[in-house]
Design an enzyme around this catalytic site. Structure first.
Site, PDB file in Angstrom:
ATOM      1  N   THR A  92       5.605   0.742   2.952  1.00  0.00           N
ATOM      2  CA  THR A  92       7.064   0.832   3.854  1.00  0.00           C
ATOM      3  C   THR A  92       6.015   2.367   4.467  1.00  0.00           C
ATOM      4  O   THR A  92       5.598   3.106   3.825  1.00  0.00           O
ATOM      5  CB  THR A  92       7.978   1.839   3.084  1.00  0.00           C
ATOM      6  OG1 THR A  92       8.900   0.922   2.059  1.00  0.00           O
ATOM      7  CG2 THR A  92       8.568   2.837   4.035  1.00  0.00           C
TER       8      THR A  92
ATOM      9  N   LYS B  68      14.267  -0.323   6.175  1.00  0.00           N
ATOM     10  CA  LYS B  68      13.744  -0.520   5.266  1.00  0.00           C
ATOM     11  C   LYS B  68      13.816   1.386   4.718  1.00  0.00           C
ATOM     12  O   LYS B  68      14.768   2.294   3.990  1.00  0.00           O
ATOM     13  CB  LYS B  68      12.897  -0.687   4.641  1.00  0.00           C
ATOM     14  CG  LYS B  68      11.933   0.391   3.356  1.00  0.00           C
ATOM     15  CD  LYS B  68      13.138   0.033   2.292  1.00  0.00           C
ATOM     16  CE  LYS B  68      11.725   0.507   0.904  1.00  0.00           C
ATOM     17  NZ  LYS B  68      11.207   0.213   0.620  1.00  0.00           N
TER      18      LYS B  68
ATOM     19  N   LEU C  49       1.045  -0.849  -0.099  1.00  0.00           N
ATOM     20  CA  LEU C  49      -0.366   0.207  -0.260  1.00  0.00           C
ATOM     21  C   LEU C  49       0.822   0.909   0.128  1.00  0.00           C
ATOM     22  O   LEU C  49       2.405   1.387   0.524  1.00  0.00           O
ATOM     23  CB  LEU C  49      -1.088   0.550   1.455  1.00  0.00           C
ATOM     24  CG  LEU C  49      -2.030  -1.032   1.287  1.00  0.00           C
ATOM     25  CD1 LEU C  49      -2.081  -1.958   2.568  1.00  0.00           C
ATOM     26  CD2 LEU C  49      -2.878  -1.155   0.223  1.00  0.00           C
ATOM     27  N   PRO C  50      -0.001   2.660  -0.059  1.00  0.00           N
ATOM     28  CA  PRO C  50       1.323   3.368  -0.656  1.00  0.00           C
ATOM     29  C   PRO C  50       1.917   3.799   0.989  1.00  0.00           C
ATOM     30  O   PRO C  50       2.966   4.741   0.709  1.00  0.00           O
ATOM     31  CB  PRO C  50      -0.132   4.886  -0.955  1.00  0.00           C
ATOM     32  CG  PRO C  50      -0.738   3.842  -1.761  1.00  0.00           C
ATOM     33  CD  PRO C  50      -1.199   2.200  -0.929  1.00  0.00           C
TER      34      PRO C  50
ATOM     35  N   LYS D 100       7.841  10.622   0.668  1.00  0.00           N
ATOM     36  CA  LYS D 100       7.411  10.478   1.594  1.00  0.00           C
ATOM     37  C   LYS D 100       8.194   9.482   2.625  1.00  0.00           C
ATOM     38  O   LYS D 100       8.026   9.624   4.170  1.00  0.00           O
ATOM     39  CB  LYS D 100       6.583   9.365   0.999  1.00  0.00           C
ATOM     40  CG  LYS D 100       5.698   8.242   2.562  1.00  0.00           C
ATOM     41  CD  LYS D 100       4.719   6.896   1.846  1.00  0.00           C
ATOM     42  CE  LYS D 100       5.923   6.110   1.573  1.00  0.00           C
ATOM     43  NZ  LYS D 100       5.533   5.171   1.504  1.00  0.00           N
TER      44      LYS D 100
END
Length: 343
Positions: free
Chosen positions: A134, A209, A96-97, A286
């Site tokens: 993420t 990450k 997902l975003p 982001k």
């Protein structure tokens, strides 16, 4: 929560749930990951069944049509909500975003966690949840805790390798979760990637990450700066890239994702396609914001990271057309900023 009719119907098909895999989130990364996962599962177990779900229903329907056109024997269905996906599948993968979408898909009405509450007390332990988004570490830990309270197994498994790695099935998975959850998820992840690293407990994969992407975001900017400076000094981009890639400045941002067309004659980075098909600049911003927020909350200094964050924000503000382009398009922004007329 009042379950939908379709959700109740899915609940009656629990006999096939153990061999069913669901994938939620079929964007540029998710669609490639789902394709490899389903293909490899189908080769491994011909009786496997699959479910897909996306916030844009047409994306899920299109994925199904495409997959069936190549593998007509596959059993793959489209569902409308994460709830239906979780009721139908014993393994659920999400890509997902960011944090808001994870909260929606997992915790809100018609989400995964409410769906698991519809099962009897011993059923959720048959559920494996893999989130490759993420997102904020604390959000991920809260969602995992809610799933584990229902005896489901959950890992955070963000990826490294970009769209190219997703398509080639060579992603690296950075995993956070219990040893039990990791071992159960490992064969699933192996269908989509080549390197699977257990980083620690819940949230550890995301922590790794975010740190990795912090490095990447900074490096891509300095490679753009160096390539621009080198050309201003009369250097051929391919020669300069060759020097950097065989010297102490070597890094992925130059050797694989070099932002200058023709600088990597034997490769095809996004710059060769007008910066299409890579990791979007908006997504890099982001990730830089996530790193900045986490560092601030933990009083960890981030001078270069914050400068890079601000530069990516300027890129999107001044050149919004680059938002969906690969983040190496920061080179184009800097080039325009300097008024350089070179190609």
């Amino acid at each position: 929560m009042k379950p939908t009719f379709r959700a109740l119907r899915a609940l009656h098909h629990c006999t096939t749930r153990a061999r069913t895999t669901a994938f939620i989130g079929l964007g540029r990364m998710g669609s490639e990951m789902a394709h490899n996962l389903f293909l490899n599962k189908l080769s491994e177990s011909p009786d496997s069944e699959f479910v897909v779900c996306d916030a844009i229903p047409d994306s899920a329907a299109s994925f199904r049509r495409s997959f069936l056109s190549r593998f007509p024997e596959a059993r793959i269905e489209v569902v409308n909500t994460p709830e239906e996906a979780a009721l139908a599948a014993g393994t659920v993968v999400t890509m997902l975003p960011s944090s808001p979408e994870v909260n929606t898909v997992y915790t809100e009405s018609n989400g995964i966690i409410p769906a698991l509450r519809l099962f009897s007390a011993n059923k959720p332990q048959q559920t494996l949840l893999i989130d490759s988004t993420t997102l904020d570490v604390d959000v991920a830990r809260r969602v995992a805790s809610a799933a584990e309270e229902l005896k489901a197994l959950m890992i955070d498994a963000p990826v490294s390798g970009g769209v190219a790695g997703a398509k080639a099935g060579t992603l690296s998975f950075l995993v956070g979760g219990t040893e039990t959850a990791f071992r159960k998820a490992e064969p699933i992840l192996a269908h989509m990637g080549k390197r699977i690293i257990h980083c620690g407990s819940s949230g550890a994969g995301l922590s790794a990450k975010i740190c990795n992407n912090l490095v990447l975001g900074v490096q891509q900017i300095v490679i753009a700066e160096a390539m621009l400076l080198g050309q201003a000094l009369g250097l051929d981009p391919a020669v300069l890239a060759g020097v950097i890639n065989s010297s102490t400045g070597a890094c992925w941002a130059s050797s694989v994702n070099n932002p200058v067309p023709s600088s990597l004659p034997d490769k095809s980075p996004p710059c060769e396609r007008d910066y299409e098909g890579g990791f979007a600049t908006a997504l890099m911003l982001k990730d830089m914001l996530l790193a900045s927020d986490i560092a601030s909350a933990r009083s960890s200094p981030l001078p270069l990271g914050q400068a890079a964050r601000d530069l990516y924000a300027d890129v999107l503000k001044m050149s919004p057309e680059l938002a969906k382009k690969d983040f190496s398009s920061v080179y184009r922004y800097l080039k325009d900023l300097g008024g350089d007329g070179q190609d």
